[in-house]
Motif scaffolding. Sequence first.
Motif, PDB file in Angstrom:
ATOM      1  N   PRO A 145     -20.532 -90.632-111.115  1.00  0.00           N
ATOM      2  CA  PRO A 145     -19.294 -90.574-112.760  1.00  0.00           C
ATOM      3  C   PRO A 145     -19.959 -89.364-112.513  1.00  0.00           C
TER       4      PRO A 145
ATOM      5  N   ARG B  42     -18.390 -86.642-110.733  1.00  0.00           N
ATOM      6  CA  ARG B  42     -16.859 -86.946-111.257  1.00  0.00           C
ATOM      7  C   ARG B  42     -16.373 -85.867-112.480  1.00  0.00           C
ATOM      8  N   GLU B  43     -17.644 -86.030-113.901  1.00  0.00           N
ATOM      9  CA  GLU B  43     -17.649 -85.221-114.992  1.00  0.00           C
ATOM     10  C   GLU B  43     -17.425 -83.828-114.758  1.00  0.00           C
ATOM     11  N   SER B  44     -19.106 -83.720-113.565  1.00  0.00           N
ATOM     12  CA  SER B  44     -19.311 -82.505-113.598  1.00  0.00           C
ATOM     13  C   SER B  44     -18.322 -81.761-112.831  1.00  0.00           C
TER      14      SER B  44
ATOM     15  N   GLN C  37     -15.317 -82.251-113.046  1.00  0.00           N
ATOM     16  CA  GLN C  37     -13.847 -82.064-114.171  1.00  0.00           C
ATOM     17  C   GLN C  37     -13.689 -80.311-114.886  1.00  0.00           C
ATOM     18  N   VAL C  38     -15.963 -80.160-115.490  1.00  0.00           N
ATOM     19  CA  VAL C  38     -15.723 -79.562-115.875  1.00  0.00           C
ATOM     20  C   VAL C  38     -16.064 -77.990-115.184  1.00  0.00           C
TER      21      VAL C  38
END
Length: 224
Positions: free
Chosen positions: A11, A14-16, A18-19
């Motif tokens: 996760p 994924r978040e990194s 996306q940013v």
Amino acid sequence: MIKVLIVDDDPFIRESMQVILDLDQELRVVGISQNGKEAAEYASAHPVDVVLMDIRMPVCDGVEGTKLLRALPNPPAVLILTTFDDDDYIAQAIRYGANGYLLKNVSPSLIISGIKTVHQGTMLIHPDIARKLAGMLESPRGAQAEPSYLFDQVSKSLAEQGLTQAECQIVRHVADGQSNKEIASSLFLSEGTIKNYISEILGKLELRDRTQLAIYYLKLMQRN
């Protein structure tokens, strides 16, 4: 706007990602998935241009995920992004239609550039992966080890695309990791002649460079 699907079981990754990707005005992250199966299901129901795919994931890894994605009626481009440069994964991902292969240690700008590159229809291979591919082609799949009947089959495929017998021989040497000088010495030709041959070959096959040519040869070897 390039629609991107991020696929990774971590996760934080994924978040990194996306940013990072959302900072570029030409990219838009439209979804995230935890494995290849989820990615294929998402892409079958939503428009996706490029899938940024991890390799080692539970349930369905990136190789199988690539196979599922490329089998869709309107398949997105697949850019493999991983910390692993395992030989089997490399060969299988390319065989199943991966459009690019980058290691996770590259800069965010290169990942963004890579997404745009594969979206344009150009294959992208990290230099470390390209060198590994050359070694894989040389042994055991190199010119000295491959059965003659297999080379004959590959040559037939190349001939169907307009390559002459001499050009097929040169493709074989390029895939073997040989330089223009080495090829010239093997075929008793000048380096300039070999350079001209390779330019003609790349034009006929609509490829960009020697790395793409070696990968193309690998695909033909695995297909026959």
